[in-house]
Design a protein around this motif. Structure first.
Motif, PDB file in Angstrom:
ATOM      1  N   SER A 642      -5.437 -12.110  15.231  1.00 19.23           N
ATOM      2  CA  SER A 642      -4.250 -11.733  14.464  1.00 19.23           C
ATOM      3  C   SER A 642      -4.364 -12.180  13.014  1.00 19.23           C
ATOM      4  CB  SER A 642      -2.974 -12.268  15.101  1.00 19.23           C
ATOM      5  OG  SER A 642      -3.154 -13.531  15.590  1.00 19.23           O
ATOM      6  N   LEU A 643      -5.013 -13.320  12.791  1.00 21.53           N
ATOM      7  CA  LEU A 643      -5.215 -13.745  11.404  1.00 21.53           C
ATOM      8  C   LEU A 643      -6.053 -12.722  10.647  1.00 21.53           C
ATOM      9  CD1 LEU A 643      -5.812 -17.587  11.818  1.00 21.53           C
ATOM     10  CD2 LEU A 643      -3.988 -16.522  10.540  1.00 21.53           C
ATOM     11  N   THR A 646      -4.150  -9.353  10.178  1.00 19.38           N
ATOM     12  CA  THR A 646      -3.084  -9.456   9.193  1.00 19.38           C
ATOM     13  C   THR A 646      -3.650  -9.512   7.791  1.00 19.38           C
ATOM     14  OG1 THR A 646      -1.933 -10.784  10.827  1.00 19.38           O
ATOM     15  CG2 THR A 646      -0.998 -10.723   8.628  1.00 19.38           C
ATOM     16  N   TYR A 647      -4.746 -10.245   7.650  1.00 18.50           N
ATOM     17  CA  TYR A 647      -5.348 -10.333   6.329  1.00 18.50           C
ATOM     18  C   TYR A 647      -5.780  -8.959   5.838  1.00 18.50           C
ATOM     19  CZ  TYR A 647      -8.472 -11.541   2.567  1.00 18.50           C
ATOM     20  OH  TYR A 647      -9.081 -11.603   1.356  1.00 18.50           O
ATOM     21  N   SER A 650      -2.679  -6.735   5.173  1.00 16.36           N
ATOM     22  CA  SER A 650      -1.897  -7.093   3.988  1.00 16.36           C
ATOM     23  C   SER A 650      -2.670  -6.833   2.709  1.00 16.36           C
ATOM     24  CB  SER A 650      -1.455  -8.543   4.055  1.00 16.36           C
ATOM     25  OG  SER A 650      -2.529  -9.396   3.790  1.00 16.36           O
ATOM     26  N   LYS A 652      -4.622  -4.345   2.314  1.00 13.67           N
ATOM     27  CA  LYS A 652      -4.632  -2.900   2.093  1.00 13.67           C
ATOM     28  C   LYS A 652      -3.231  -2.321   2.154  1.00 13.67           C
ATOM     29  CE  LYS A 652      -9.195  -2.395   2.537  1.00 13.67           C
ATOM     30  NZ  LYS A 652     -10.027  -2.234   3.664  1.00 13.67           N
ATOM     31  N   ASP A 654      -0.936  -1.757   0.092  1.00 12.82           N
ATOM     32  CA  ASP A 654      -0.588  -0.732  -0.917  1.00 12.82           C
ATOM     33  C   ASP A 654      -0.984   0.654  -0.455  1.00 12.82           C
ATOM     34  OD1 ASP A 654      -1.327  -2.834  -3.761  1.00 12.82           O
ATOM     35  OD2 ASP A 654       0.491  -2.488  -2.584  1.00 12.82           O
ATOM     36  N   ILE A 655      -2.190   0.705   0.107  1.00 19.50           N
ATOM     37  CA  ILE A 655      -2.695   2.019   0.507  1.00 19.50           C
ATOM     38  C   ILE A 655      -1.987   2.502   1.755  1.00 19.50           C
ATOM     39  CG2 ILE A 655      -4.745   3.314   1.052  1.00 19.50           C
ATOM     40  CD1 ILE A 655      -4.738   1.801  -1.640  1.00 19.50           C
ATOM     41  N   LEU A 656      -1.883   1.581   2.715  1.00 19.85           N
ATOM     42  CA  LEU A 656      -1.369   1.993   4.011  1.00 19.85           C
ATOM     43  C   LEU A 656       0.059   2.495   3.920  1.00 19.85           C
ATOM     44  CD1 LEU A 656      -2.668  -0.633   6.563  1.00 19.85           C
ATOM     45  CD2 LEU A 656      -3.031   1.821   6.582  1.00 19.85           C
ATOM     46  N   PHE A 657       0.833   1.822   3.121  1.00 19.84           N
ATOM     47  CA  PHE A 657       2.245   2.184   3.098  1.00 19.84           C
ATOM     48  C   PHE A 657       2.606   2.894   1.808  1.00 19.84           C
ATOM     49  CE2 PHE A 657       2.744   0.031   6.887  1.00 19.84           C
ATOM     50  CZ  PHE A 657       2.174  -1.207   6.821  1.00 19.84           C
ATOM     51  N   SER A 658       1.689   3.697   1.299  1.00 19.96           N
ATOM     52  CA  SER A 658       1.915   4.251  -0.034  1.00 19.96           C
ATOM     53  C   SER A 658       2.799   5.484  -0.015  1.00 19.96           C
ATOM     54  CB  SER A 658       0.589   4.608  -0.682  1.00 19.96           C
ATOM     55  OG  SER A 658      -0.059   5.569   0.146  1.00 19.96           O
ATOM     56  N   SER A 659       2.759   6.282   1.007  1.00 25.09           N
ATOM     57  CA  SER A 659       3.603   7.492   0.973  1.00 25.09           C
ATOM     58  C   SER A 659       5.041   7.072   1.171  1.00 25.09           C
ATOM     59  CB  SER A 659       3.186   8.474   2.059  1.00 25.09           C
ATOM     60  OG  SER A 659       3.459   7.900   3.312  1.00 25.09           O
ATOM     61  N   GLY A 660       5.907   7.793   0.466  1.00 22.94           N
ATOM     62  CA  GLY A 660       7.306   7.382   0.536  1.00 22.94           C
ATOM     63  C   GLY A 660       7.500   6.099  -0.228  1.00 22.94           C
ATOM     64  N   ARG A 661       6.685   5.895  -1.245  1.00 20.98           N
ATOM     65  CA  ARG A 661       6.822   4.731  -2.113  1.00 20.98           C
ATOM     66  C   ARG A 661       8.137   4.816  -2.831  1.00 20.98           C
ATOM     67  NH1 ARG A 661       1.506   2.798  -4.502  1.00 20.98           N
ATOM     68  NH2 ARG A 661       2.150   0.882  -5.468  1.00 20.98           N
ATOM     69  N   GLU A 662       8.724   3.645  -3.126  1.00 20.07           N
ATOM     70  CA  GLU A 662      10.051   3.710  -3.737  1.00 20.07           C
ATOM     71  C   GLU A 662       9.968   4.362  -5.094  1.00 20.07           C
ATOM     72  OE1 GLU A 662       8.640   0.757  -1.656  1.00 20.07           O
ATOM     73  OE2 GLU A 662       9.305  -0.337  -3.415  1.00 20.07           O
TER      74      GLU A 662
ATOM     75  N   ALA B  19       0.313 -15.646  11.813  1.00 19.69           N
ATOM     76  CA  ALA B  19      -0.580 -14.935  10.888  1.00 19.69           C
ATOM     77  C   ALA B  19       0.230 -14.138   9.884  1.00 19.69           C
ATOM     78  CB  ALA B  19      -1.507 -14.023  11.677  1.00 19.69           C
ATOM     79  N   PHE B  23       0.273 -14.900   5.748  1.00 21.25           N
ATOM     80  CA  PHE B  23      -0.330 -14.012   4.771  1.00 21.25           C
ATOM     81  C   PHE B  23       0.678 -13.190   3.990  1.00 21.25           C
ATOM     82  CE2 PHE B  23      -4.522 -15.042   5.155  1.00 21.25           C
ATOM     83  CZ  PHE B  23      -4.954 -15.075   6.462  1.00 21.25           C
ATOM     84  N   GLY B 233       6.223   3.964   5.764  1.00 17.37           N
ATOM     85  CA  GLY B 233       5.535   4.713   4.729  1.00 17.37           C
ATOM     86  C   GLY B 233       4.074   4.946   5.034  1.00 17.37           C
ATOM     87  N   ASN B 238      -3.414   7.936   5.206  1.00 17.45           N
ATOM     88  CA  ASN B 238      -3.640   6.610   4.637  1.00 17.45           C
ATOM     89  C   ASN B 238      -4.543   5.759   5.526  1.00 17.45           C
ATOM     90  OD1 ASN B 238      -1.991   7.306   2.584  1.00 17.45           O
ATOM     91  ND2 ASN B 238      -0.220   6.143   3.294  1.00 17.45           N
TER      92      ASN B 238
END
Lengths: 668, 258
Positions: A642-643, A646-647, A650, A652, A654-662, B19, B23, B233, B238
């Motif tokens: 999980s570490l 998560t690393y 987190s 990436k 920006d890329i992963l959650f970029s669509s529907g950006r505010e 985790a 992070f 999102g 993506n």
């Protein structure tokens, strides 16, 4: 679960103790089927350490010694106490009790030392005096014990030598003992002050001796008393067994002191009106099991002017030892052959024996001396002989070795003394019923009382004939000490603040540590006061302040006053309390070694008891070591995975959650 | 069952949560604050539901096993509904707080977006819920024995830990979906969250059939995770970009000032 463990009792020479870890010892249960089955525990079994459950038939020296040698694989031992006494006898004491603390040493007479002539306790297996590296508990054979054995049969039992499968049934015993090695080390550690609260790790054994006299003694006037000649009538108060908290001591202690109490009562009238020449001092010694703590202390006090009498005042000693009769009608009078080599001592001893024999005329018991020259059995009288050659006898029920097959064990109980009651009696009826054992002891008490009267110089034959012990009283005492101390007779004779401590079980005769008052000492004190004292008509306030009236300052040195509960009259429920005046005193029974700080003393008892935390046990299942490690491994793997995940996410994000950006802020 | 099991189960139950905290949340003080506030809201909801539970147990018939079981089901359902109500209440509170923060701050944009708040509050709910689920069990697992002397399964500790991990992650996903649905006024989504929460809680009545309760829970976890990913999102495109490491070019190409 009713658990009785062995407290850690240590001495300089004998280190008997059980090491137990602070967090409790855990072991896989194993019910031992036979001595051959020990191989599983000691060698073949795949899941050490084991918690061994023994039936009492397997609680023998050979099994225990084997367990002792294999103690790395033994986490603890549990002994299941049977509900009836084993026929072949059992005594965890040594074969020669109090070998080094009596009078028979190399210097006194080497031929008689170390039980060379007679082994007093031939059945003794010495188990109480060994060192064990694991805790030992005793369990009653009841439903909980059955549940424990059932757990073993369900989970741990194997056939044909295969390995049992996990999860296995296990038991944990807590009995952490603080003391270490031996008394000297332990007492030294008591004195170390490293922290603000210095921790005491062990305490000396001891309590109080109960003393009373037919003529009052002034306790502020210590040292030799000119013209006073005293006959000491002695008995021991304590016993022990392998396990703490269960020392019924029926024959080894109770038979003796109950007889002496009855004799003291029988002598009350004879010694009140026309006093005989000599004073009779009734002495009940505590701690005799552990190298004569009480008697050595009294002798020490007498020798060092700490007591209103000294050893030159002592005319003779009559000691009542184990006198339980199991159908025989003969008692044996033991004497010390070495001191009798002196003709004047010998003459006095012969006179004493003649007194005893004449007291036994017209009674169904007879007294006899052993046919060959034999040392004294273990008895408090030996400590007196160490100081002076005093004439004296010890009355026992055995000719040479003990007839008591259960000496100082948990089986020395009412059942062994043949205290049998008819069925279907209420406790009150049982209290009043005169058993055969009581009848026999009454006879002994009558003989002793008459002999003491004659020995003390009493010469009135009518008085002599009227000295009779009361069998009703004897049976009530036996019931109170050996069956149930919470009974109506005891309740009447004790003060109200002690009455709540009376219990519905036999008295425990283990002497215990000095700080803790033991129940038998107090019970004997109150009984002796009621049986030898008189009722006086004074107020409760005066009574509890040890004075006859407001201005009395002298009486407290001579008499002791007790405000006892009394009985309720037939028509009401309120007890009528009253004051008893008697000459009963408690004298400290702490080995002189501790006052002198000679913890390695060879002359005095140096027994101590370890401090201990809670004593308890529990059973549960244990899983295999592999499963535990697997769980840990899975946990660590999950954490690391999980570490990492998560690393990565987190970084990436920006890329992963970029669509529907505010879009600009205002919308939300 | 000794320290090995204790640490193993702790890591299983709280591994992902730790985790995530380390992070993504630990460095931003505002997120920490909202996390703790979220945990507090969950705690209050539990307090209320336990109050109702306590009273109803006292007035019920303690002898009847069927009534006690019914009471337990009632308690679970009530607790779930109260938790979701408090999630909604927290959402309303955060909206108001955000407007307030905006008027106070110097900047033009909000310091924390509602989407991040959704994630943080969900995780806060999850932390507290997980703690209450599993801490007592962890304390017992540190002892020398394991479950089973009365016949129960000895996998109790392990399955409790896995269940807790699932619950924590589920709370996080529910938070994200819930807030997103409230933003977009999609009430059916809110209802779906509530229903899936009820479903997971009621699955635990299958215990000690741990397989029957854990497997469906993990299936629901996966589904909620996918839904939350889309609500937050994410998209398949993506994901593919990330996985094939073409993201660097994309970043440069799409670079715009914030």
């Amino acid at each position: 679960m009713d658990l009785l463990s062995n407290k850690w009792i240590i001495n300089l020479i004998f280190c008997l103790f059980f090491t137990a870890s602070l967090s409790g010892d855990v072991g896989v249960l194993h019910v031992l089927e036979s001595e051959a089955n020990l191989d599983w525990v000691l060698q073949n079994g795949p899941n050490p350490p084991y918690m061994v459950i023994l039936d009492s038939t397997l609680f023998t020296r050979s099994v225990m010694m084997k367990l002792k040698t294999g103690s790395s694989r033994v986490a603890g031992v549990v002994v299941v106490a049977p509900s009836s006494n084993p026929a072949e006898g059992f005594s965890p004491h040594t074969t020669c009790p109090n070998e080094n603390s009596g009078v028979y040493s190399e210097s006194y007479d080497p031929a008689l030392a170390h039980c060379n002539v007679t082994k007093w306790n031939p059945l003794g297996n010495g188990l109480s005096y060994e060192e064990y590296d694991f805790p030992m508990f005793s369990l009653k054979d009841d439903n909980d014990t059955q549940a424990i054995k059932q757990c073993y049969y369900d989970h741990n039992h194997v056939v044909n030598g295969s390995s049992p499968r996990y999860p296995l049934c296990a038991m944990q015993l807590y009995s952490h003992m603080s003391a270490v090695t031996d008394t000297a080390t332990c007492m030294r550690r008591n004195g170390i002050n490293f922290s603000l609260n210095p921790e005491t790790v062990c305490d000396p054994l001891g309590d109080f001796n109960v003393l009373a006299s037919t003529r009052p003694l002034n306790y502020t006037d210590k040292g030799h008393k000119t013209g006073e000649s005293v006959v000491i009538a002695a008995a021991r108060l304590d016993s022990r067994s392998f396990f703490f908290d269960i020392a019924p001591g029926a024959e080894s202690a109770a038979s003796g002191f109950v007889t002496l109490l009855a004799a003291a009562h029988a002598l009350r009238n004879a010694t009140q009106d026309a006093q005989p020449n000599r004073t009779i001092l009734y002495a009940f010694f505590q701690g005799e099991t552990f190298d004569y703590i009480g008697s050595s202390r009294l002798v020490y006090d007498m020798d060092n002017k700490q007591f209103p009498l000294d050893l030159d005042n002592v005319h003779s000693v009559v000691e009542i030892g184990q006198v339980g009769l199991h159908g025989e009608s003969k008692l044996w009078v033991h004497t010390d052959p070495v001191s009798r080599r002196n003709s004047s001592v010998n003459e006095e001893v012969e006179k004493l024996i003649r007194n005893l024999n004449s007291s036994a005329l017209n009674l169904s018991l007879s007294l006899q001396e052993p046919s060959f020259s034999q040392p004294l059995p273990p008895s408090s009288f030996q400590r007196f002989l160490r100081a002076r050659p005093i004439p004296g006898v010890v009355i026992q029920n055995h000719n040479s070795s003990f007839t008591n097959r259960y000496y100082e064990s948990m089986y020395d109980n009412a059942e062994y003394l043949n205290m049998s009651y008819p069925p279907n009696l209420t406790p009150e009826e049982q209290l009043e019923y005169v058993t055969d054992a009581a009848k026999a002891l009454t006879e002994v008490a009558t003989i002793v009382a008459r002999a003491l009267y004659t020995q003390a110089g009493g010469s009135d034959p009518i008085q002599l004939k009227n000295i009779n012990a009361d069998s009703q009283m004897v049976t009530q005492m036996l019931y109170g000490f050996l069956v149930k101390s919470n009974n109506s007779w005891f309740q009447q004779m004790v003060p109200s603040d002690f009455a709540i401590h009376l219990r519905d079980r036999p008295t425990n005769f283990y002497v215990g540590v000095t700080q803790q008052h033991s129940e038998p000492t107090l019970l004997v004190q109150y009984l002796l006061a009621n049986l030898t004292g008189t009722t006086v008509n004074i107020t409760q306030d005066n009574c509890q302040n040890q004075r006859e009236d407001e201005d009395d300052k002298e009486s407290k040195h001579i008499y002791s006053y007790m405000w006892v509960q009394g009985a309720a009259p037939p028509n009401s429920t309120e007890r009528v309390a009253f004051c008893v005046r008697s000459t009963v005193r408690l004298s400290k029974a702490l080995s002189p070694a501790f006052d002198l700080e000679e913890y390695t003393s060879k002359d005095y008892s140096t027994w101590t008891e370890s401090r201990w935390k809670s004593i308890k046990g529990r059973i549960f299942l244990v899983a295999s070591h592999e499963l535990e490690m697997l769980t840990l491994g899975v946990g660590v793997a999950v954490l690391i995975a999980s570490l990492m995940l998560t690393y990565i996410i987190s970084s990436k994000a920006d890329i992963l959650f970029s669509s529907g950006r505010e879009p600009t802020a205002a919308t939300y | 069952m000794t320290a090995a099991v204790f640490f193993g189960c702790t890591f299983i139950a709280f591994g992902p949560a730790i985790a995530l905290f380390l992070f993504t949340i630990a460095r931003e003080p505002l997120r920490v604050i909202f996390l703790i506030a979220g945990a507090f809201f969950w705690l209050v909801s539990l307090l209320l539901s336990s109050l109702v539970w306590f009273i109803s147990v006292q007035i019920s018939n303690k002898e009847s096993a069927a009534q006690q079981k019914g009471l337990l089901i009632f308690g679970v359902v009530l607790s779930v509904l109260l938790q979701e109500t408090f999630r909604f209440a927290y959402y309303k509170l955060l909206k108001k707080a955000n407007e307030g923060l905006l008027t106070l701050s110097q900047e033009e944009t909000m310091p924390i977006s509602i989407r991040q708040l959704a994630y943080v509050s969900g995780l806060g709910f999850g932390f507290m819920s997980g703690a209450f689920s599993v801490v007592n069990i962890l304390a017992d697992s540190a002892g020398p024995g394991t479950v089973g002397i009365h016949g129960d399964s000895q996998h109790y500790f392990l399955s409790s830990a896995f269940m807790t991990m699932a619950i924590i992650l589920l709370h996080m996903f529910w938070g994200v979906v819930f807030f997103d649905a409230c933003e977009k006024q999609r009430w059916w989504a809110v209802g779906a969250v509530v229903i899936s929460h009820l479903l997971v809680s009621c699955l635990t009545f299958q215990n000690p059939e741990y397989v029957a309760s854990l497997v469906p829970t993990y299936v629901i976890l996966f589904l909620m995770g996918v839904w939350a990913f889309y609500s937050a999102g994410g998209s398949l495109r993506n994901l593919k970009l990330c996985l094939t490491c073409k993201d660097k070019d994309l970043l440069l190409a799409n670079h715009r000032p914030r």
